[in-house]
Write an enzyme that holds these catalytic residues in place. Sequence first.
Site, short mmCIF file in Angstrom:
data_model
loop_
_atom_site.label_atom_id
_atom_site.label_comp_id
_atom_site.label_asym_id
_atom_site.label_seq_id
_atom_site.Cartn_x
_atom_site.Cartn_y
_atom_site.Cartn_z
N SER A 101 117.41 82.81 25.32
CA SER A 101 118.49 83.40 26.09
C SER A 101 118.34 84.91 26.23
CB SER A 101 119.83 83.02 25.45
OG SER A 101 120.91 83.32 26.30
N ASP A 242 120.68 87.27 32.28
CA ASP A 242 119.92 87.37 31.03
C ASP A 242 118.65 86.54 31.17
OD1 ASP A 242 121.00 84.84 30.90
OD2 ASP A 242 121.43 84.92 28.76
N ASP A 244 117.55 83.62 30.43
CA ASP A 244 117.53 82.25 30.97
C ASP A 244 118.59 82.05 32.05
OD1 ASP A 244 119.73 82.28 29.25
OD2 ASP A 244 119.45 80.21 28.61
N ASP A 246 121.82 82.10 32.24
CA ASP A 246 123.08 81.36 32.08
C ASP A 246 124.26 82.31 31.85
OD1 ASP A 246 122.60 82.14 29.46
OD2 ASP A 246 122.91 80.16 28.59
#
Length: 448
Positions: A101, A242, A244, A246
């Site tokens: 993440s 960010d 990834d 999400d």
Amino acid sequence: MSRKYFGTDGIRGRANGLITPELALKVGQAAGLVFQRGEHRHRVVIGKDTRLSGYMIENAMVAGFTSVGMDVLLVGPMPTPAVAMLTKSMRADLGVMISASHNLFEDNGIKLFGPLGYKLSDDVEKQIEELLDENLDKRLSQSASLGRARRIDGVHDRYIEFAKRTLPRNLSLDGLRVVIDCAHGAAYKVAPEALWELGADVISIGVEPDGFNINKECGSTAPEALSRKVREMRADIGIALDGDADRLIMVDERGHLVDGDQLLAVIAQSWKEDGRLAKPGIVSTVMSNLGLERFLKAQGIDLIRTAVGDRYVLEQMLQHGYNVGGEPSGHIIMSDHATTGDGFVAALQVLAVVTKLGRPVSEVCHLFDPLPQILKNVRYRSGKPLDDAEVKSTIAAGEQRLNGHGRLLIRPSGTEPVIRVMGEGDDRVMVEEVVDSIVDALGHAAAA
């Protein structure tokens, strides 16, 4: 059973520390065994972000899944919400996102999704954990039943079309100058392309991943670079994802930060006006600012609070029929469109409001003044300082003092011996005094 591997968002840790090829292989085997239900040919979708260790973990997981007879579909660098979407649309039994993440490249992680694209429940994660510590040699597939692996082309176009379809077909971003920071992460291809196809004038940063620079001085956790670029290019708005993709943070035309609470307010108000809220309420966590709660109340919208973590937000949404939820950090879930937080789709919803109103982002995305919020941590060695009589008395006195003018949140960290003390209220001096008194009492109890 205590959770040995899984945290609030999958398994995460230092690459070749906690996250080793051996662990990744075992996760593939264990998850593959748990999700082999029925007589059909089983398949798993695996995506990843751009960090160097993704290659190592991806190959190990392929070995694990194929060794228990599961076919693997590799989609390469893709946002976490895209992997969730593809898991469902490709009718896979399981989805995997290899990502840490918003962490820097040294870390990595494994997020798992069920066949409908939702993150796994605690019970299913426990089943997988139990298998991780077992010898699975006798449960491996026979030679003729091993799984196969192949890379899938065209998945970027699938996600771009999916994201665009969350907006009205006649909506165009023509004339809107947008800076997007993809954090050198998983959305570095799809997000700028989708914005361009929607008609925006796109300036992209954080789109040159090298395996090491993901989230480094960029993205939603370091929006300073985005703010500078917005001012330099005289853009209308800035979007920061960010690693990834999400989660989402935005900046207005002046380069000022717009956090997840303000974005939730924009989406909630817009959806209520359009009749799109499933119920007159949204879900957020205990960390959302009291200013958001008061604003929503004035709009006739309830704020339902949960524990920290987007999985708890989604659980509350699904259980009680809400279709918007999120966190101050920028995890925003719109269950009409996605099964998990989708930073880019959330950004599109905000851009739609900006386009519709034709007003500066600094006006559109500043719907309330956040209350002063003070957060302090108290470290302790052992024991339960929150059970101390003096601490309980001090907390009660603080709550009484803030009654009607603010709130307190005192909670132990789930990952380290730290107690977090958060206070917010109309009077910053009062909040500081209340928080400091509780911190002092906890300090005395911890030292005793």
